[in-house]
Design a protein around this motif. Structure first.
Motif, short mmCIF file in Angstrom:
data_model
loop_
_atom_site.label_atom_id
_atom_site.label_comp_id
_atom_site.label_asym_id
_atom_site.label_seq_id
_atom_site.Cartn_x
_atom_site.Cartn_y
_atom_site.Cartn_z
N ILE A 171 -3.49 18.81 -2.77
CA ILE A 171 -2.23 18.11 -3.06
C ILE A 171 -2.20 16.85 -2.21
O ILE A 171 -2.46 16.89 -1.01
N ALA A 172 -1.88 15.72 -2.85
CA ALA A 172 -1.66 14.46 -2.14
C ALA A 172 -0.17 14.14 -2.21
O ALA A 172 0.43 14.19 -3.29
N ILE A 173 0.41 13.82 -1.06
CA ILE A 173 1.85 13.54 -0.99
C ILE A 173 2.05 12.18 -0.33
O ILE A 173 1.55 11.95 0.77
N SER A 174 2.75 11.28 -1.01
CA SER A 174 2.94 9.93 -0.47
C SER A 174 3.98 9.94 0.64
O SER A 174 4.82 10.84 0.74
N VAL A 175 3.89 8.92 1.48
CA VAL A 175 4.81 8.77 2.61
C VAL A 175 6.00 7.92 2.19
O VAL A 175 5.83 6.80 1.70
N LYS A 216 0.83 -1.19 0.00
CA LYS A 216 0.00 0.00 0.00
C LYS A 216 0.88 1.25 0.00
O LYS A 216 1.95 1.27 0.61
N THR A 217 0.40 2.27 -0.67
CA THR A 217 1.03 3.59 -0.61
C THR A 217 0.08 4.52 0.13
O THR A 217 -1.09 4.62 -0.23
N THR A 218 0.58 5.18 1.16
CA THR A 218 -0.24 6.10 1.95
C THR A 218 0.06 7.53 1.55
O THR A 218 1.22 7.92 1.41
N ILE A 271 -4.65 5.75 -14.42
CA ILE A 271 -3.93 6.58 -13.46
C ILE A 271 -4.76 7.81 -13.10
O ILE A 271 -4.87 8.18 -11.92
N SER A 272 -5.38 8.43 -14.09
CA SER A 272 -6.21 9.61 -13.84
C SER A 272 -7.35 9.28 -12.88
O SER A 272 -7.65 10.04 -11.96
N THR A 273 -7.97 8.13 -13.08
CA THR A 273 -9.07 7.70 -12.21
C THR A 273 -8.59 7.49 -10.79
O THR A 273 -9.24 7.90 -9.82
N ILE A 274 -7.43 6.86 -10.64
CA ILE A 274 -6.87 6.59 -9.32
C ILE A 274 -6.51 7.90 -8.63
O ILE A 274 -6.77 8.08 -7.43
N PHE A 275 -5.95 8.84 -9.36
CA PHE A 275 -5.57 10.12 -8.78
C PHE A 275 -6.80 10.85 -8.25
O PHE A 275 -6.78 11.43 -7.17
N GLN A 276 -7.88 10.83 -9.02
CA GLN A 276 -9.11 11.48 -8.57
C GLN A 276 -9.67 10.78 -7.33
O GLN A 276 -10.21 11.44 -6.43
N LYS A 277 -9.51 9.47 -7.26
CA LYS A 277 -9.95 8.72 -6.10
C LYS A 277 -9.18 9.16 -4.86
O LYS A 277 -9.74 9.33 -3.77
N ILE A 278 -7.87 9.35 -5.03
CA ILE A 278 -7.02 9.77 -3.91
C ILE A 278 -7.40 11.18 -3.47
O ILE A 278 -7.61 11.46 -2.29
N LEU A 279 -7.52 12.08 -4.43
CA LEU A 279 -7.75 13.49 -4.12
C LEU A 279 -9.16 13.78 -3.60
O LEU A 279 -9.36 14.75 -2.87
N LYS A 316 -5.64 11.01 5.67
CA LYS A 316 -4.79 10.09 4.92
C LYS A 316 -5.65 9.18 4.05
O LYS A 316 -6.83 8.93 4.35
N VAL A 317 -5.05 8.68 2.98
CA VAL A 317 -5.70 7.67 2.15
C VAL A 317 -4.63 6.69 1.69
O VAL A 317 -3.52 7.09 1.31
N SER A 318 -4.94 5.42 1.77
CA SER A 318 -4.01 4.37 1.33
C SER A 318 -4.57 3.65 0.11
O SER A 318 -5.78 3.43 0.01
N ILE A 319 -3.68 3.33 -0.80
CA ILE A 319 -4.11 2.71 -2.06
C ILE A 319 -3.09 1.66 -2.47
O ILE A 319 -1.91 1.76 -2.13
N ASP A 320 -3.56 0.63 -3.17
CA ASP A 320 -2.65 -0.42 -3.63
C ASP A 320 -1.60 0.19 -4.55
O ASP A 320 -1.92 0.94 -5.47
#
Length: 291
Positions: A117-121, A7-9, A279-287, A264-268
């Motif tokens: 802005i989403a920033i990974s850990v 997972k990426t947080t 990728i665009s869909t996943i980014f919108q999901k995160i944001l 926070k949000v975690s994603i596979d």
């Protein structure tokens, strides 16, 4: 855990871009009113992001970046990394030095009503996403300065965690501090009182610190969501309108900060590596987390 299970947080932040003056400004042989500048600030920022050639750390050390996605004006994603020396030993225990470039993934949604802005850990690269947010703020302000604009990048907090933190110290809080940023997003600034917004605008205050202090040997009262006046400032701050929220508690020397309640949000990890459309869909999901 297999690679597909990793997972990426991400930590979520909000940015606000405001003109530096309440008066007309001469920029590039043209005069702009503050309102005209506000109307084009996101277009200016999009161009700055897309053409950014250089990032520096807070200590002015060169950083490295690589775009992995951009749609021209709304969504940008890039990796930002630093160079570190890794010490390796072979089977003979001989030491060898290698260069490593650990990095984080940064996703920016530049739509005027979003500005997230989403920033990974990745602690191998940077000690925290907040450090990365500070780096982005520093570097983007260098570019925005020539447009008489200033950016502030602030954490979006988890509402439930924030109020739970306040509740956990109920009847012991002697001081509560908010440092709010001049609002420029209607959808999050509506919670602020008109009087406070008028004061900030009239004085051109970029950062406004509000301290609530109890009488000596007493504590603050009614620190909950039912307190309409407090809830308005808290809501604005929770949604990324404040650089700092901290509380002083009886029996503790230092202020407690709310950085532990950041949203926070975690994603596979595998989801991030796909076709541009995916990728665009996943980014919108995160944001969109928490909206």
């Amino acid at each position: 855990m297999t690679n597909t299970d990793k997972k990426t947080t991400f930590h979520l932040f909000r940015y606000q871009i405001v003109p530096k003056s309440q008066h007309k400004m001469n920029l590039f042989d043209r005069t702009y009113t503050p309102e005209e500048l506000k109307a084009i600030k996101n277009r200016i920022f999009a161009e700055i992001i897309a053409t950014k050639q250089y990032f520096a750390s807070l200590t002015r050390k060169q950083l490295y970046h690589k775009f992995i996605y951009l749609d021209g004006k709304d969504v940008f994603a890039f990796q930002l990394g630093t160079r570190k020396t890794v010490v390796l030993q072979n089977e003979e225990f001989n030491i060898k030095y290698e260069q490593n470039h650990p990095n984080v993934l940064i996703i920016i949604d530049n739509r005027p009503h979003v500005q997230k802005i989403a920033i990974s850990v990745n602690e191998e690269a940077f000690s925290s996403p907040q450090v990365v947010a500070n780096i982005l703020q520093l570097n983007f302000n260098v570019s925005l300065d020539k447009y008489s604009l200033q950016i502030s990048v602030n954490p979006i907090l988890d509402r439930r965690d924030f109020w739970q933190l306040i509740k956990s110290y109920e009847d012991r809080i002697t001081s509560l501090r908010f440092e709010i940023i001049k609002p420029n997003m209607t959808n999050i600034s509506n919670s602020l009182s008109e009087g406070l917004k008028e004061l900030v605008t009239a004085t051109n205050s970029f950062k406004t610190r509000l301290d609530l202090n109890a009488p000596e040997r007493a504590t603050l009262e009614n620190l909950n969501e039912k307190n309409i006046a407090l809830a308005g400032i808290a809501d604005y701050s929770i949604e990324g309108g404040s650089t700092e929220i901290s509380l002083k508690v009886k029996g503790l020397r230092s202020y407690i900060k709310t950085d532990g309640t950041v949203r926070k949000v975690s994603i596979d990890e595998a989801e991030i590596k796909g076709t541009p459309d995916k990728i665009s869909t996943i980014f919108q999901k995160i944001l969109s987390n928490g909206d």
